[in-house]
Design a protein around this motif. Structure first.
Motif, PDB file in Angstrom:
ATOM      1  N   GLY A 104      -4.802   7.039  -6.669  1.00  0.00           N
ATOM      2  CA  GLY A 104      -5.333   5.649  -7.341  1.00  0.00           C
ATOM      3  C   GLY A 104      -4.084   4.770  -7.386  1.00  0.00           C
ATOM      4  N   ARG A 105      -2.864   4.998  -7.829  1.00  0.00           N
ATOM      5  CA  ARG A 105      -1.717   3.862  -8.120  1.00  0.00           C
ATOM      6  C   ARG A 105      -1.516   3.363  -6.932  1.00  0.00           C
TER       7      ARG A 105
ATOM      8  N   MET B 269      -2.256  -1.640  -3.428  1.00  0.00           N
ATOM      9  CA  MET B 269      -2.722  -2.466  -2.230  1.00  0.00           C
ATOM     10  C   MET B 269      -3.796  -3.092  -2.464  1.00  0.00           C
ATOM     11  N   LEU B 270      -5.094  -2.923  -3.102  1.00  0.00           N
ATOM     12  CA  LEU B 270      -6.164  -3.735  -3.523  1.00  0.00           C
ATOM     13  C   LEU B 270      -5.545  -5.077  -4.106  1.00  0.00           C
ATOM     14  N   ALA B 271      -4.848  -4.820  -5.072  1.00  0.00           N
ATOM     15  CA  ALA B 271      -4.427  -5.908  -5.787  1.00  0.00           C
ATOM     16  C   ALA B 271      -3.813  -6.987  -4.951  1.00  0.00           C
TER      17      ALA B 271
ATOM     18  N   SER C 160       1.267   4.727   0.520  1.00  0.00           N
ATOM     19  CA  SER C 160       0.713   3.600   1.076  1.00  0.00           C
ATOM     20  C   SER C 160      -0.229   3.954   2.447  1.00  0.00           C
ATOM     21  N   ASP C 161      -0.512   5.138   2.482  1.00  0.00           N
ATOM     22  CA  ASP C 161      -1.362   5.592   3.825  1.00  0.00           C
ATOM     23  C   ASP C 161      -2.911   5.280   3.657  1.00  0.00           C
TER      24      ASP C 161
ATOM     25  N   GLY D  85      -4.520   2.823   1.678  1.00  0.00           N
ATOM     26  CA  GLY D  85      -5.055   1.405   1.398  1.00  0.00           C
ATOM     27  C   GLY D  85      -5.458   0.730   2.553  1.00  0.00           C
ATOM     28  N   GLY D  86      -4.955   0.695   3.532  1.00  0.00           N
ATOM     29  CA  GLY D  86      -5.433  -0.181   4.673  1.00  0.00           C
ATOM     30  C   GLY D  86      -6.925   0.333   5.294  1.00  0.00           C
ATOM     31  N   SER D  87      -7.205   1.724   5.473  1.00  0.00           N
ATOM     32  CA  SER D  87      -8.348   2.264   5.630  1.00  0.00           C
ATOM     33  C   SER D  87      -9.739   1.805   4.571  1.00  0.00           C
ATOM     34  N   VAL D  88      -9.101   1.725   3.318  1.00  0.00           N
ATOM     35  CA  VAL D  88     -10.033   1.455   2.394  1.00  0.00           C
ATOM     36  C   VAL D  88     -10.362  -0.121   2.370  1.00  0.00           C
TER      37      VAL D  88
END
Length: 258
Positions: free
Chosen positions: A23-24, A29-31, A227-228, A230-233
């Motif tokens: 989650g962190r 990454m979403l922020a 960091s792996d 976030g991009g897919s999400v």
């Protein structure tokens, strides 16, 4: 392809969890996308610390209380969020409870796991997904696990003193795959997409024998870091994936492809 398709700028995303191993990194990454991010979990103190860190960077991040296994708590969060932000543009179901520590864990622990990780996930889809469907838009991303796709690899743990593997995690992460398909079918006609992302193992200072065996089993020869995912999400939340629903995406360095 226009970069706008991948943008979450000015959207509102709810991320359950946000302070843990997965989650962190997802919160950070979403922020960065320019979206308004709402973090929700039982430990609001930890979430507020994350929200304050991200807010200090100029991002819009808020912390809210949620007991995912309690429908009253889910409904209360839904009421607070919709009153302040309206219908969500995205929901990331990342929160998980892990009461069982091994194959011989108590039946009560298994039942508690299902209350939060099975019934609770259903409730998040039911209440937040319904509001998305009424608004005619939205994307739900469920954070699963490769352990919902394959059986346990006991050989990785030999001689490591890492403990046993619990059956509840395999059960509810496997069930998440078909729950994803169910809600993709239910909400699809209302332009709400529902997908699952199944991560492989995360590096967390595991014993060297485990790390070596695990990395050798992946095509990329490493474990995931924060960091792996976030991009897919972000892709699955964005309009770039607007014709993708009911899908499970392994993000595992090729572990399940070998």
């Amino acid at each position: 392809m226009s970069a706008v398709l991948f943008s979450l700028q000015d959207k509102t995303i709810l991320l359950t969890g946000g302070a843990g191993l997965y989650g962190r990194g997802l919160a950070a990454m979403l922020a960065q996308t320019g979206a308004t991010i709402i973090l929700a979990a039982r430990d609001v103190v930890k979430l507020q610390f994350v929200a304050d860190e991200e807010t200090a960077k100029g991002h819009r991040v808020f912390a809210e209380s949620l007991d995912q296994g309690d429908e009253a708590s889910v409904l209360a969060l839904h009421e607070r969020v919709t009153a302040k932000f309206g219908a969500l543009d995205g929901l990331v179901n990342n929160a998980v409870l892990r009461p069982m520590k091994g194959a011989n864990g108590a039946a009560e622990q298994f039942a508690e796991s299902m209350r939060v990780n099975a019934t609770g996930i259903m409730l998040m889809h039911r209440h937040f997904g319904k509001t998305m469907a009424e608004a005619g838009r939205g994307s739900i991303v469920n954070i699963g696990s490769i352990q919902g796709m394959i059986g346990p690899s006991y050989e990785l743990y030999t001689g490591t003193n890492m403990g046993d593997m619990p059956p509840d995690y395999f059960f509810h992460k496997g069930g998440m795959l078909n729950l994803t398909r169910f809600y993709a079918a239910l909400y699809g006609p209302k332009s709400v997409r529902v997908n699952c992302l199944s991560p492989g193992g995360f590096f967390n200072n595991q014993p060297e024998p485990f790390l070596q065996r695990y990395c050798e089993h992946t095509m990329l020869n490493r474990m995931a870091d924060d960091s792996d995912l976030g991009g897919s999400v972000i892709f699955l939340l964005s309009d770039a994936s607007r014709y993708i629903t009911g899908v499970n995406l392994p993000v595992d360095g090729g572990y399940t492809a070998k």
